[in-house]
Motif scaffolding. Sequence first.
Motif, mmCIF file in Angstrom:
data_model
loop_
_atom_site.group_PDB
_atom_site.id
_atom_site.type_symbol
_atom_site.label_atom_id
_atom_site.label_comp_id
_atom_site.label_asym_id
_atom_site.label_seq_id
_atom_site.Cartn_x
_atom_site.Cartn_y
_atom_site.Cartn_z
ATOM 1 N N SER A 117 -20.066 -34.479 -37.185
ATOM 2 C CA SER A 117 -19.204 -34.871 -36.073
ATOM 3 C C SER A 117 -18.318 -36.034 -36.506
ATOM 4 O O SER A 117 -18.606 -36.723 -37.494
ATOM 5 C CB SER A 117 -20.056 -35.296 -34.868
ATOM 6 O OG SER A 117 -20.776 -36.491 -35.166
ATOM 7 N N ALA A 118 -17.238 -36.249 -35.757
ATOM 8 C CA ALA A 118 -16.325 -37.348 -36.090
ATOM 9 C C ALA A 118 -17.055 -38.683 -36.063
ATOM 10 O O ALA A 118 -16.816 -39.559 -36.904
ATOM 11 C CB ALA A 118 -15.159 -37.359 -35.100
ATOM 12 N N GLU A 119 -17.979 -38.839 -35.120
ATOM 13 C CA GLU A 119 -18.733 -40.092 -35.021
ATOM 14 C C GLU A 119 -19.608 -40.297 -36.248
ATOM 15 O O GLU A 119 -19.645 -41.398 -36.823
ATOM 16 C CB GLU A 119 -19.594 -40.079 -33.762
ATOM 17 C CG GLU A 119 -20.360 -41.386 -33.548
ATOM 18 C CD GLU A 119 -21.205 -41.348 -32.282
ATOM 19 O OE1 GLU A 119 -21.708 -42.412 -31.875
ATOM 20 O OE2 GLU A 119 -21.368 -40.253 -31.699
ATOM 21 N N ASP A 120 -20.300 -39.231 -36.682
ATOM 22 C CA ASP A 120 -21.171 -39.364 -37.849
ATOM 23 C C ASP A 120 -20.364 -39.612 -39.117
ATOM 24 O O ASP A 120 -20.782 -40.387 -39.990
ATOM 25 C CB ASP A 120 -22.039 -38.111 -38.007
ATOM 26 C CG ASP A 120 -23.209 -38.087 -37.029
ATOM 27 O OD1 ASP A 120 -23.497 -39.151 -36.438
ATOM 28 O OD2 ASP A 120 -23.835 -37.026 -36.860
ATOM 29 N N ARG A 121 -19.207 -38.952 -39.240
ATOM 30 C CA ARG A 121 -18.357 -39.206 -40.412
ATOM 31 C C ARG A 121 -17.896 -40.663 -40.428
ATOM 32 O O ARG A 121 -17.820 -41.292 -41.482
ATOM 33 C CB ARG A 121 -17.140 -38.269 -40.413
ATOM 34 C CG ARG A 121 -17.459 -36.841 -40.779
ATOM 35 C CD ARG A 121 -16.215 -36.074 -41.226
ATOM 36 N NE ARG A 121 -15.181 -36.071 -40.201
ATOM 37 C CZ ARG A 121 -15.095 -35.186 -39.214
ATOM 38 N NH1 ARG A 121 -16.005 -34.223 -39.126
ATOM 39 N NH2 ARG A 121 -14.129 -35.237 -38.332
ATOM 40 N N SER A 122 -17.622 -41.178 -39.237
ATOM 41 C CA SER A 122 -17.213 -42.583 -39.153
ATOM 42 C C SER A 122 -18.325 -43.507 -39.617
ATOM 43 O O SER A 122 -18.092 -44.468 -40.362
ATOM 44 C CB SER A 122 -16.811 -42.914 -37.708
ATOM 45 O OG SER A 122 -16.537 -44.291 -37.561
ATOM 46 N N TRP A 123 -19.566 -43.181 -39.197
ATOM 47 C CA TRP A 123 -20.710 -44.001 -39.613
ATOM 48 C C TRP A 123 -20.928 -43.910 -41.121
ATOM 49 O O TRP A 123 -21.236 -44.915 -41.777
ATOM 50 C CB TRP A 123 -21.967 -43.579 -38.868
ATOM 51 C CG TRP A 123 -22.065 -44.098 -37.468
ATOM 52 C CD1 TRP A 123 -22.090 -43.371 -36.313
ATOM 53 C CD2 TRP A 123 -22.162 -45.468 -37.074
ATOM 54 N NE1 TRP A 123 -22.174 -44.197 -35.230
ATOM 55 C CE2 TRP A 123 -22.235 -45.502 -35.662
ATOM 56 C CE3 TRP A 123 -22.187 -46.681 -37.765
ATOM 57 C CZ2 TRP A 123 -22.338 -46.682 -34.942
ATOM 58 C CZ3 TRP A 123 -22.290 -47.872 -37.054
ATOM 59 C CH2 TRP A 123 -22.351 -47.861 -35.651
ATOM 60 N N GLU B 147 -30.054 -42.503 -35.578
ATOM 61 C CA GLU B 147 -29.758 -41.080 -35.399
ATOM 62 C C GLU B 147 -29.081 -40.484 -36.631
ATOM 63 O O GLU B 147 -29.228 -39.293 -36.912
ATOM 64 C CB GLU B 147 -28.863 -40.868 -34.170
ATOM 65 C CG GLU B 147 -29.559 -41.105 -32.837
ATOM 66 C CD GLU B 147 -29.751 -42.586 -32.530
ATOM 67 O OE1 GLU B 147 -29.146 -43.423 -33.254
ATOM 68 O OE2 GLU B 147 -30.506 -42.902 -31.604
ATOM 69 N N LEU B 148 -28.312 -41.320 -37.373
ATOM 70 C CA LEU B 148 -27.614 -40.799 -38.535
ATOM 71 C C LEU B 148 -28.600 -40.341 -39.605
ATOM 72 O O LEU B 148 -28.333 -39.385 -40.339
ATOM 73 C CB LEU B 148 -26.679 -41.861 -39.117
ATOM 74 C CG LEU B 148 -25.787 -41.401 -40.287
ATOM 75 C CD1 LEU B 148 -24.854 -40.293 -39.834
ATOM 76 C CD2 LEU B 148 -25.014 -42.566 -40.867
ATOM 77 N N SER C 31 -29.261 -36.852 -39.116
ATOM 78 C CA SER C 31 -28.140 -35.949 -39.393
ATOM 79 C C SER C 31 -27.901 -35.793 -40.883
ATOM 80 O O SER C 31 -27.408 -34.759 -41.332
ATOM 81 C CB SER C 31 -26.858 -36.470 -38.727
ATOM 82 O OG SER C 31 -27.021 -36.595 -37.336
#
Length: 385
Positions: A39-45, A82-83, A86
């Motif tokens: 997800s965009a959020e996970d890529r950001s992290w 959470e990351l 993932s």
Amino acid sequence: MNDRVRKDTARRLERAMGSLGTAAMARMDDRLAWYRQLSAEDRSWVGLVAQAGIAAFVDWFQSADGGTPAPSVEIFGTAPRELKRSVSLQQTVDLVRIVVEVVEAEVQELAAPGGEDQLRQAILRYTRDVAFAAAHVYAREAEVRGAWDARLEALIVDALVRGEVGDGLHSWAAALGWTSSPVVVLAGHAPEADPQTLIDGMRDKGRRLGHDLLAGVQGERLIVIVGGAGSVKDAARHVVPRFGPGPVVIGPEVPDLQAAASSARAAMAGLRAAAGWPDAPRPVPAEDLLAERAIDGDEDARAQLVENVYRPLEGTPLLDTLATYLEQGTSLEATARLLFVHPNTVRYRLKKITELTGYLPTEGRSAFTLQVGLILGRLSRTAVT
């Protein structure tokens, strides 16, 4: 000389941090298919973790004196917990490899004249520490998750044994990956082995066989819930050897985990009553212990015997025939004389009794169960009147 070269290289690294991070992110997007699917959020992290890793390396390189440990563990604290669910450990290694490749590719530009080898050695050392840090983080998360899973599993087993099946049961089971049906519950005595080691071993064996398995040790009892087995016999064959000495009772097969409380109740009642049948096979179905369970006070067993034995015969000559046959020590001739019928009539009626109840009056265990069922039926009539 070395200190001056190190400081000059560190300044160059500091100025290049932004471009290194951008290059690392671009290479991840180009080479890692799983990264593109995040997800965009996970890529950001992930990007923040990569930037944090580069920044930490620069800080460490600036202050390193050859013996200073790399502050690599802290970089993983940038991302939320959470990351870690993932992104797997293998994927984290892929990320570290790409970041290192990006930095190594720019060594000639980043290092001050004469500092190339110094920078390469620093990268190798830092990479090693990051690898150990990643393994440490994932191992710690696995321990936490394992402890949480064990508590959740104990809650599910306890809820089923108590018969407290609420809406949360399926959510708890889903969190442990439970998807199987049908379900069967086994109860017996726990061995002397460490409970968690025992349960982990059983779960691993079940997973290899394609079964879902939950287990719990409650005092001296071991309760095992098996889902997805092709048959009750198949489920028992791999689980029973893990129990301690003594009887092992198998509850009836049920369609899903929500209905497993009834299977657990029958298995537990059978375990309590198993002492009444010392020669019972191991394992023994709870259904085969109905008479002992009824005598021991199990209301489910009493109701089942009345329904299965007494009700089908009530109001027919079969009831008197069965009662007389059992009272006469299963003597065919004595029964015929007392009922003023031909022995062949008695044989015919006994066959009908077997068809209606599933129990064979001429067989010892079945005759005992029929006798208990008759008594309970009579008592139920007395209670009604």
